[in-house]
Write an enzyme that holds these catalytic residues in place. Structure first.
Site, PDB file in Angstrom:
ATOM      1  N   GLU A 185       0.837  -1.195   0.000  1.00  0.00           N
ATOM      2  CA  GLU A 185       0.000   0.000   0.000  1.00  0.00           C
ATOM      3  C   GLU A 185       0.871   1.244   0.000  1.00  0.00           C
ATOM      4  OE1 GLU A 185      -2.789  -0.243   3.245  1.00  0.00           O
ATOM      5  OE2 GLU A 185      -3.441   1.828   3.011  1.00  0.00           O
ATOM      6  N   LYS A 190     -11.074   5.219   1.668  1.00  0.00           N
ATOM      7  CA  LYS A 190     -11.365   5.803   2.980  1.00  0.00           C
ATOM      8  C   LYS A 190     -12.372   6.913   2.739  1.00  0.00           C
ATOM      9  CE  LYS A 190      -6.918   4.936   5.196  1.00  0.00           C
ATOM     10  NZ  LYS A 190      -5.677   5.544   5.718  1.00  0.00           N
TER      11      LYS A 190
END
Ligand code: OSB
Ligand code: MG
Length: 371
Positions: A216, A265
């Site tokens: 990530e 998110k």
């Protein structure tokens, strides 16, 4: 019919996590944030949570900047523009640049209020169909490998479905090798929070042998160009976090081949409506997504549970149970993880009650705005 807003209330809380959380950018333990409460004329109450930190080290926003933006701009926009559906909020906020976490906090409260007015769960209002969601756990950088291995073992015993390990230069390949040796069959991934550059390409190539689910955000927090170059050189799938702030960013990253997976998110992309759009676009383009975490308290966590019910959230997210973070959470019941899964609540809105006592205990400021 326009949603008849009566009041917006900003509750400012400070909660101490039961552990310090260390990433490549720093260590956090005290969590300061806003609970946004949207009240209608019939007494329904919707809740959202701001996810910025006191220090702008993940994005440029801070708890303080969120307050200014909500008070000076977002609440007045909501006051002056009647809306029928929460999907109208983000376009109205669109005339202001950035500040996605402030926008998402307000929009989240409107979504919860809307779902409660409709008498449906937030998950259903968003178009989600899963009745339970799979979750993993994000583990901060640990002082020693022994402590790390113990922590991993503990979380695997609790049933978490994948382990995410924070990495930074000097704390990467060797650590991951040892973890892989100790846990040969576990789903493991690494999150660099932008700690590397293309000069580290030889080091990043060494991860190819470790069968990681993904890496990530290895490179610059706004980059999609170098990530595309890197993805051509390494086998480990790249997942973007910090670089994706909008549907537009997701489209460009996918077009360039900058990632094979996206971490959504809600706060980072400006709210639930934009999250759904990114989700749908990724689904249409064969890019799996999962829900990231910002060390949320109960309200933000409940929003994450709801969005994760959408069909293309096919990888375990970072939405761990409340007890991983908090002695006492601000919702009743708390978010509970059993065998690595969370049962999605079916009650109206977020489906968890606010624990008013806990809210008051952790609150140090309360401001009400008439609508
Ligand atoms: O990069 O995903 C991240 C926490 C704070 C800031 C950034 C990140 C994280 C996490 C924690 O990884 C996820 C969680 O447990 O909420
Ligand atoms: Mg991340």
């Amino acid at each position: 019919m326009a949603i008849p807003f009566k009041k917006i209330i900003l509750h400012r809380l400070n909660m101490r996590m039961i552990f310090p959380f260390t990433t490549s950018f720093g260590t956090m333990q005290d969590k300061e944030f806003f609970i946004v409460e949207a009240v209608d004329t019939e007494g329904n109450r919707g809740f959202g949570e701001s996810v910025s930190f006191p220090i702008p080290w993940y994005t440029e926003e801070t708890v303080k900047s969120n307050k200014d933006i909500m008070e000076d701009f977002l609440i007045p926009i909501l006051r002056e523009n009647p809306i029928n559906h929460p999907d109208e909020v983000f376009p109205l906020f669109g005339r202001l640049r950035g500040n996605n976490m402030a926008k998402a906090a307000i929009e989240g409260a409107v979504w919860d209020l809307y779902a409660k007015r409709q008498g449906v769960s937030l998950a259903k209002a968003l178009g989600g169909e899963k009745t339970q969601i799979d979750v993993g756990i994000s583990i901060g950088i640990q002082p020693t490998i022994t402590e790390l291995l113990e922590k991993i073992e503990g979380f695997l015993d609790q049933g978490y479905k994948r382990i995410k390990l924070k990495i930074k230069p000097g704390h990467d390949v060797e650590m991951l090798r040892q973890v892989r040796a100790a846990f040969p069959d576990t789903k493991i991934m690494a999150d660099a929070n932008s700690a590397y550059t293309l000069r580290d390409i030889d080091l990043l190539k060494q991860l190819d042998d470790l069968d990681l689910m993904m890496i990530e955000q290895p490179l610059q927090h706004h980059d999609i160009i170098d990530h595309a170059k890197l993805q051509k050189e390494i086998q480990t799938p790249i997942c973007l976090d910090e670089s994706i702030h909008s549907l537009y960013d997701a489209q460009k990253a996918i077009e360039l081949g900058s990632c094979k997976i996206i971490n959504i998110k809600v706060g980072r992309v400006g709210g639930l409506s934009e999250s759904v759009k990114i989700h749908d676009y990724c689904e249409a383009h064969g890019i799996p997504v999962w829900c990231g975490g910002m060390l949320e308290a109960g309200v933000g966590r409940a929003h994450n549970v709801a969005i994760t019910t959408l069909s293309n959230f096919v990888m375990p997210g970072d939405t761990a149970g409340s007890s991983r973070y908090w002695e006492k959470d601000i919702i009743k019941p708390e978010v509970v993880v059993k065998n690595g899964s969370i049962q999605v609540p079916t009650g109206p809105g977020i489906g968890y009650e606010i624990d008013e006592e806990a809210l008051e205990e952790f609150r140090f400021e309360k401001v009400e705005y008439d609508m």
